[in-house]
Design a protein around this motif. Structure first.
Motif, mmCIF file in Angstrom:
data_model
loop_
_atom_site.group_PDB
_atom_site.id
_atom_site.type_symbol
_atom_site.label_atom_id
_atom_site.label_comp_id
_atom_site.label_asym_id
_atom_site.label_seq_id
_atom_site.Cartn_x
_atom_site.Cartn_y
_atom_site.Cartn_z
ATOM 1 N N LEU A 63 0.813 -1.212 0.000
ATOM 2 C CA LEU A 63 0.000 0.000 0.000
ATOM 3 C C LEU A 63 0.848 1.263 0.000
ATOM 4 C CD1 LEU A 63 -2.826 -0.799 2.590
ATOM 5 C CD2 LEU A 63 -2.959 -0.907 0.100
ATOM 6 N N GLU A 64 2.041 1.165 0.574
ATOM 7 C CA GLU A 64 2.911 2.330 0.652
ATOM 8 C C GLU A 64 3.494 2.729 -0.698
ATOM 9 O OE1 GLU A 64 4.017 -0.262 4.294
ATOM 10 O OE2 GLU A 64 2.772 -0.429 2.490
ATOM 11 N N ASP A 65 3.421 1.829 -1.676
ATOM 12 C CA ASP A 65 3.955 2.082 -3.012
ATOM 13 C C ASP A 65 2.888 2.785 -3.849
ATOM 14 O OD1 ASP A 65 5.084 2.038 -5.538
ATOM 15 O OD2 ASP A 65 5.769 -0.041 -5.410
ATOM 16 N N ALA A 66 2.786 4.087 -3.659
ATOM 17 C CA ALA A 66 1.706 4.855 -4.293
ATOM 18 C C ALA A 66 1.752 4.781 -5.814
ATOM 19 C CB ALA A 66 1.772 6.304 -3.833
ATOM 20 N N GLU A 67 2.937 4.805 -6.373
ATOM 21 C CA GLU A 67 3.068 4.807 -7.834
ATOM 22 C C GLU A 67 2.504 3.535 -8.454
ATOM 23 O OE1 GLU A 67 6.564 5.343 -11.260
ATOM 24 O OE2 GLU A 67 6.994 5.786 -9.143
ATOM 25 N N ARG A 68 2.870 2.369 -7.906
ATOM 26 C CA ARG A 68 2.365 1.101 -8.439
ATOM 27 C C ARG A 68 0.877 0.940 -8.164
ATOM 28 N NH1 ARG A 68 4.569 -4.277 -7.065
ATOM 29 N NH2 ARG A 68 3.142 -4.816 -8.754
ATOM 30 N N ILE A 81 -14.487 1.025 -3.945
ATOM 31 C CA ILE A 81 -13.258 0.557 -3.299
ATOM 32 C C ILE A 81 -13.612 0.016 -1.923
ATOM 33 C CG2 ILE A 81 -11.019 1.208 -2.316
ATOM 34 C CD1 ILE A 81 -10.757 3.296 -4.505
ATOM 35 N N VAL A 82 -13.124 -1.188 -1.618
ATOM 36 C CA VAL A 82 -13.239 -1.737 -0.266
ATOM 37 C C VAL A 82 -11.810 -1.932 0.251
ATOM 38 C CG1 VAL A 82 -14.176 -3.547 1.211
ATOM 39 C CG2 VAL A 82 -15.367 -2.933 -0.910
ATOM 40 N N HIS A 83 -11.447 -1.109 1.204
ATOM 41 C CA HIS A 83 -10.076 -1.078 1.730
ATOM 42 C C HIS A 83 -10.009 -1.910 3.012
ATOM 43 C CE1 HIS A 83 -6.201 0.155 3.029
ATOM 44 N NE2 HIS A 83 -6.589 1.125 3.829
ATOM 45 N N LEU A 84 -9.447 -3.119 2.876
ATOM 46 C CA LEU A 84 -9.347 -4.039 4.005
ATOM 47 C C LEU A 84 -7.906 -4.270 4.446
ATOM 48 C CD1 LEU A 84 -11.868 -6.702 2.663
ATOM 49 C CD2 LEU A 84 -12.294 -5.078 4.517
ATOM 50 N N ALA A 85 -6.955 -3.975 3.565
ATOM 51 C CA ALA A 85 -5.550 -4.245 3.876
ATOM 52 C C ALA A 85 -5.077 -3.386 5.035
ATOM 53 C CB ALA A 85 -4.682 -3.980 2.645
ATOM 54 N N ALA A 86 -4.286 -3.993 5.910
ATOM 55 C CA ALA A 86 -3.742 -3.272 7.064
ATOM 56 C C ALA A 86 -2.701 -4.151 7.729
ATOM 57 C CB ALA A 86 -4.843 -2.933 8.071
ATOM 58 N N GLN A 87 -1.860 -3.521 8.506
ATOM 59 C CA GLN A 87 -1.031 -4.302 9.419
ATOM 60 C C GLN A 87 -1.911 -4.609 10.616
ATOM 61 O OE1 GLN A 87 2.206 -5.801 9.372
ATOM 62 N NE2 GLN A 87 1.077 -6.702 11.074
ATOM 63 N N ALA A 88 -2.245 -5.869 10.774
ATOM 64 C CA ALA A 88 -3.182 -6.275 11.818
ATOM 65 C C ALA A 88 -2.435 -6.755 13.053
ATOM 66 C CB ALA A 88 -4.099 -7.374 11.284
ATOM 67 N N GLY A 89 -3.202 -7.020 14.106
ATOM 68 C CA GLY A 89 -2.648 -7.616 15.320
ATOM 69 C C GLY A 89 -2.360 -6.602 16.409
ATOM 70 N N VAL A 90 -3.101 -6.705 17.487
ATOM 71 C CA VAL A 90 -2.915 -5.799 18.619
ATOM 72 C C VAL A 90 -1.552 -6.014 19.267
ATOM 73 C CG1 VAL A 90 -3.738 -5.244 20.935
ATOM 74 C CG2 VAL A 90 -5.381 -5.547 19.080
ATOM 75 N N ARG A 98 6.120 0.953 13.964
ATOM 76 C CA ARG A 98 6.326 1.684 12.705
ATOM 77 C C ARG A 98 5.582 1.041 11.539
ATOM 78 N NH1 ARG A 98 9.668 5.564 11.250
ATOM 79 N NH2 ARG A 98 10.812 5.383 13.223
ATOM 80 N N ALA A 99 5.498 -0.301 11.547
ATOM 81 C CA ALA A 99 4.792 -0.992 10.469
ATOM 82 C C ALA A 99 3.335 -0.558 10.396
ATOM 83 C CB ALA A 99 4.879 -2.504 10.676
ATOM 84 N N TYR A 100 2.762 -0.222 11.523
ATOM 85 C CA TYR A 100 1.354 0.180 11.572
ATOM 86 C C TYR A 100 1.157 1.588 11.011
ATOM 87 C CZ TYR A 100 0.537 -4.025 14.251
ATOM 88 O OH TYR A 100 0.430 -5.340 14.619
ATOM 89 N N ILE A 101 2.103 2.473 11.297
ATOM 90 C CA ILE A 101 2.024 3.822 10.745
ATOM 91 C C ILE A 101 2.145 3.771 9.229
ATOM 92 C CG2 ILE A 101 3.074 6.109 10.704
ATOM 93 C CD1 ILE A 101 1.702 5.421 13.352
ATOM 94 N N GLU A 102 3.113 3.007 8.747
ATOM 95 C CA GLU A 102 3.368 2.948 7.310
ATOM 96 C C GLU A 102 2.216 2.295 6.547
ATOM 97 O OE1 GLU A 102 7.095 0.928 7.252
ATOM 98 O OE2 GLU A 102 8.264 2.740 7.701
ATOM 99 N N ALA A 103 1.755 1.150 7.018
ATOM 100 C CA ALA A 103 0.700 0.431 6.305
ATOM 101 C C ALA A 103 -0.671 1.055 6.533
ATOM 102 C CB ALA A 103 0.682 -1.032 6.731
ATOM 103 N N ASN A 104 -0.997 1.319 7.787
ATOM 104 C CA ASN A 104 -2.365 1.715 8.114
ATOM 105 C C ASN A 104 -2.655 3.189 7.854
ATOM 106 O OD1 ASN A 104 -2.304 -0.898 8.956
ATOM 107 N ND2 ASN A 104 -2.822 -0.510 11.080
ATOM 108 N N VAL A 105 -1.682 4.053 8.078
ATOM 109 C CA VAL A 105 -1.911 5.490 7.876
ATOM 110 C C VAL A 105 -1.486 5.918 6.470
ATOM 111 C CG1 VAL A 105 -1.417 7.819 8.712
ATOM 112 C CG2 VAL A 105 -1.681 5.945 10.350
ATOM 113 N N VAL A 106 -0.218 5.692 6.128
ATOM 114 C CA VAL A 106 0.261 6.082 4.799
ATOM 115 C C VAL A 106 -0.469 5.284 3.720
ATOM 116 C CG1 VAL A 106 2.260 6.201 3.263
ATOM 117 C CG2 VAL A 106 2.522 6.750 5.697
ATOM 118 N N GLY A 107 -0.600 3.975 3.928
ATOM 119 C CA GLY A 107 -1.289 3.143 2.944
ATOM 120 C C GLY A 107 -2.730 3.566 2.733
#
Length: 337
Positions: A63-68, A81-90, A98-107
């Motif tokens: 998701l972080e790869d905006a160009e692709r 659009i149904v956006h389900l992708a995320a870094q999951a797991g409490v 950091r993985a959560y910021i990159e995937a969940n917010v930036v993505g």
């Protein structure tokens, strides 16, 4: 033919939703990062099954790869659009925030940009019951405050709700956020309780039971969940003319075509009773390892699903024992145990 762009299509929920939409004759473009947070083989198998349908196309992209991501969307030109992708797991969010910021917010920002550019008919995005955090008012209703997240995972999901509202307001982009409650069922994630319990019990390993079993969860069966998502696709929010036009109990924003909806079973099951039901289905007695509450966990979740019902006429209702039986049947067949 409706064209639906699904992120996280090799994930547990995305896979089941894509199957449902393909059965209805929709065209589905699925993207997934195939991250190694859990068994990638399981994710690849899900995509392989979806690719048996002519209406499905799969792309491996972060998701972080905006160009692709943009290039894939440009070629597909989605209606929804149904956006389900995320870094999951409490719990993993304590180890690798950091993985959560990159995937969940930036993505999520990248996905919202695609929705804005194409002015899609409806943007639907996954949130979580974890956003209710330290809220003790139950059952959780969408109109309750959700300002006390207990983990960075929950905080990133609350951030995406706020981002979604701003885009809905600024670009008149119809947006629905759904809050999931402990989803389970066939093809489930290996990091989730049911998968871990069944796997451990069949191998004779200990089952870790947190807070000494004094925990309650609103377990939502996967088929119920994706049926709720499918019906919400047609429940497109519209910006109201005034606050007086918003029905009581509706989370519809008074300044945007934006709504938050719980998708839960509207019931609570005690963790000990959950383990008992698994034992009964497997015919195996669990080796129970009672442990204290883990950091970031909450003792209970409980959904008020009345808004979902009023919008769609549908309410999840699969009994947890029936859902466990379906999962166990799949698990034994898939892993030959």
């Amino acid at each position: 033919m409706t064209k639906v762009f699904i992120t996280g299509s090799a994930g547990f929920i995305g896979f089941h939703l894509a199957q449902l939409l393909l059965r209805e004759g929709m065209q589905v473009c699925g993207v997934d990062g195939m991250t190694d947070y859990y068994d990638v083989t399981l994710k690849k198998k899900r995509h392989q099954m979806l690719l048996q349908h002519d209406g499905f196309a799969a792309h491996e992209v972060m998701l972080e790869d905006a160009e692709r991501l943009d290039a894939i969307a440009d070629a597909f030109q989605p209606d929804i659009i149904v956006h389900l992708a995320a870094q999951a797991g409490v719990r993993y969010s304590l180890e690798n925030p950091r993985a959560y910021i990159e995937a969940n917010v930036v993505g999520t920002f990248n996905v919202m940009e695609i929705a804005r550019r194409y002015a899609v008919k409806h943007l639907l995005m996954a949130s979580t019951s974890s956003v209710y955090g330290a809220n003790t008012q139950m059952p959780y209703a969408e109109t309750h405050k959700a300002d006390s997240p207990m983990t960075i995972y929950a905080a990133t999901k609350k951030a995406t709700e706020a981002m979604g509202h701003s885009y809905a307001h600024l670009w008149n982009l119809p947006t629905t956020m759904f809050r999931f409650f402990t989803v389970y069922g066939p093809w489930g994630r290996p990091d989730m309780a049911l998968f871990k319990f069944v796997d451990a019990m069949l191998d004779g390993r200990e089952v870790d039971i947190y807070n000494n079993g004094e925990m309650y969860r609103d377990f939502t069966y996967i088929d119920d969940l994706v049926r709720g998502i499918r019906l919400l696709m047609d429940a497109v929010p519209v910006r109201p003319d005034s606050e007086e036009d918003i029905a009581e109990g509706d989370s519809l924003s008074h300044v945007a075509p934006y709504r938050v909806v719980n998708i839960g079973n509207s019931d609570t099951v005690k963790l000990i009773d959950f383990v008992d039901a698994i034992e009964a289905e497997l015919g195996v007695e669990a080796r129970r390892n009672y442990m204290p509450m883990q950091k970031g966990d909450v003792p209970a979740t409980w959904a008020d699903a009345s808004l979902l019902q009023s919008l769609t006429g549908y309410r999840p209702q699969t009994d947890v024992r029936d859902g466990i039986a379906q999962f166990v049947a799949w698990f034994r067949d898939y892993y030959q145990k």
